[in-house]
Write a protein that holds these residues in place. Structure first.
Motif, PDB file in Angstrom:
ATOM      1  N   GLU A  64       0.837  -1.190   0.000  1.00 14.53           N
ATOM      2  CA  GLU A  64       0.000   0.000   0.000  1.00 14.53           C
ATOM      3  C   GLU A  64       0.874   1.242   0.000  1.00 14.53           C
ATOM      4  O   GLU A  64       2.078   1.177   0.257  1.00 14.53           O
ATOM      5  CB  GLU A  64      -0.946   0.008   1.199  1.00 14.53           C
ATOM      6  N   LEU A  65       0.236   2.373  -0.276  1.00 15.97           N
ATOM      7  CA  LEU A  65       0.905   3.670  -0.235  1.00 15.97           C
ATOM      8  C   LEU A  65       0.693   4.302   1.135  1.00 15.97           C
ATOM      9  O   LEU A  65      -0.383   4.179   1.714  1.00 15.97           O
ATOM     10  CB  LEU A  65       0.325   4.583  -1.314  1.00 15.97           C
ATOM     11  N   VAL A  66       1.728   5.001   1.615  1.00 13.42           N
ATOM     12  CA  VAL A  66       1.664   5.683   2.902  1.00 13.42           C
ATOM     13  C   VAL A  66       1.976   7.159   2.668  1.00 13.42           C
ATOM     14  O   VAL A  66       2.892   7.502   1.910  1.00 13.42           O
ATOM     15  CB  VAL A  66       2.669   5.081   3.902  1.00 13.42           C
ATOM     16  N   LEU A  67       1.241   8.010   3.335  1.00 17.66           N
ATOM     17  CA  LEU A  67       1.409   9.451   3.203  1.00 17.66           C
ATOM     18  C   LEU A  67       2.855   9.862   3.451  1.00 17.66           C
ATOM     19  O   LEU A  67       3.474   9.438   4.423  1.00 17.66           O
ATOM     20  CB  LEU A  67       0.488  10.159   4.200  1.00 17.66           C
ATOM     21  N   GLY A  68       3.368  10.704   2.550  1.00 23.74           N
ATOM     22  CA  GLY A  68       4.705  11.266   2.675  1.00 23.74           C
ATOM     23  C   GLY A  68       4.618  12.782   2.763  1.00 23.74           C
ATOM     24  O   GLY A  68       3.548  13.333   3.051  1.00 23.74           O
ATOM     25  N   PRO A  69       5.705  13.479   2.492  1.00 18.51           N
ATOM     26  CA  PRO A  69       5.721  14.935   2.555  1.00 18.51           C
ATOM     27  C   PRO A  69       4.684  15.547   1.611  1.00 18.51           C
ATOM     28  O   PRO A  69       4.506  15.082   0.480  1.00 18.51           O
ATOM     29  CB  PRO A  69       7.138  15.300   2.117  1.00 18.51           C
ATOM     30  N   ILE A  79      -3.264   4.180   1.488  1.00 14.58           N
ATOM     31  CA  ILE A  79      -4.100   3.904   0.320  1.00 14.58           C
ATOM     32  C   ILE A  79      -3.670   2.555  -0.261  1.00 14.58           C
ATOM     33  O   ILE A  79      -2.521   2.399  -0.697  1.00 14.58           O
ATOM     34  CB  ILE A  79      -3.956   5.007  -0.754  1.00 14.58           C
ATOM     35  N   PRO A  80      -4.566   1.583  -0.283  1.00 15.22           N
ATOM     36  CA  PRO A  80      -4.221   0.286  -0.882  1.00 15.22           C
ATOM     37  C   PRO A  80      -3.974   0.410  -2.391  1.00 15.22           C
ATOM     38  O   PRO A  80      -4.611   1.223  -3.067  1.00 15.22           O
ATOM     39  CB  PRO A  80      -5.461  -0.572  -0.617  1.00 15.22           C
ATOM     40  N   LEU A  81      -3.070  -0.403  -2.902  1.00 15.02           N
ATOM     41  CA  LEU A  81      -2.846  -0.424  -4.352  1.00 15.02           C
ATOM     42  C   LEU A  81      -4.149  -0.776  -5.051  1.00 15.02           C
ATOM     43  O   LEU A  81      -4.893  -1.644  -4.597  1.00 15.02           O
ATOM     44  CB  LEU A  81      -1.765  -1.432  -4.718  1.00 15.02           C
TER      45      LEU A  81
END
Length: 162
Positions: A64-69, A79-81
Motif C-alpha cells: 500500500e501507499l503511505v502518506l509522505g511529505p 491507500i491500498p494499491l
C-alpha cells in the motif's frame, strides 16, 4: 489555497527553471524525505489553482501507499494499491489525469474541495517508490502538457534518489 509565484517566459522556460530549482535543492541531499518535502513545497509555489500537492510512498511490506511529505490539508494516511486515483496509478504504474474526480470510480475524497487530480508514479530502476499526487479545486485543471512537465519533474527526483 496556493497562489503560484509568477514564473516568467514561455512554458518551456518556466519548466526549465522549475527543474533547475528542483535539481539545486536535491542534488547534494541524500535524505529522500527532505527532498520530497522540498519538491512538494516547490510545486506548491510553482502551480496555481491547486489545493494539495505531495507524495505517497510505497510500503512494500503492506502493499500500500503511505502518506509522505505534502503541502495542503491533512490527508488520508494509507491507500491500498488499486484503490482511488493514487492506488490505481501505483498499481498500473502509469500517470492518471482525472478531469473530474467525481467521475472516477472509487475516488478517495481526502479533501471535499478537490475537483480534478493528477497522479504520477515515482519509479527508479523499475521499482515503484511512490506517487506524486496533485489535487485542484477546479475541474479540468490539468492538461497533457502539465502531465509531461510533471512526469519530467518526477524523473529528476528519481535520478537523484538514493
Amino acid at each position: 489555497m496556493f497562489q503560484a509565484s509568477k514564473y516568467e517566459g514561455t512554458r518551456k522556460q518556466r519548466v526549465s527553471l522549475l527543474l533547475q530549482q528542483l535539481t539545486a535543492l536535491i542534488e547534494d541531499e541524500p535524505n529522500a524525505v527532505a527532498n520530497l518535502a522540498n519538491a512538494s513545497a516547490l510545486l506548491a509555489q510553482y502551480l496555481d489553482e491547486i489545493n494539495w500537492v505531495g507524495f505517497y510512498l510505497m510500503d512494500p511490506d503492506k502493499d500500500e501507499l503511505v502518506l509522505g511529505p505534502f503541502q495542503g490539508l491533512p490527508a488520508c494516511v494509507r491507500i491500498p494499491l488499486g484503490k482511488g486515483v493514487c492506488g490505481t496509478s501505483a498499481a498500473r504504474r502509469e500517470t492518471m489525469l482525472v478531469p473530474d474526480v467525481h467521475e472516477f470510480p472509487g475516488h478517495i475524497a481526502c479533501d471535499a474541495a478537490s475537483e480534478s487530480e493528477i497522479v504520477v508514479p515515482l519509479m527508479k530502476d523499475g521499482v515503484l517508490l511512490g506517487v506524486l499526487d496533485i489535487d485542484s479545486p477546479r475541474k479540468n485543471r490539468f492538461s497533457r502538457e502539465d502531465q509531461q512537465d510533471l512526469e519530467r519533474f518526477v524523473e529528476v527526483l528519481a535520478e537523484h534518489w538514493r
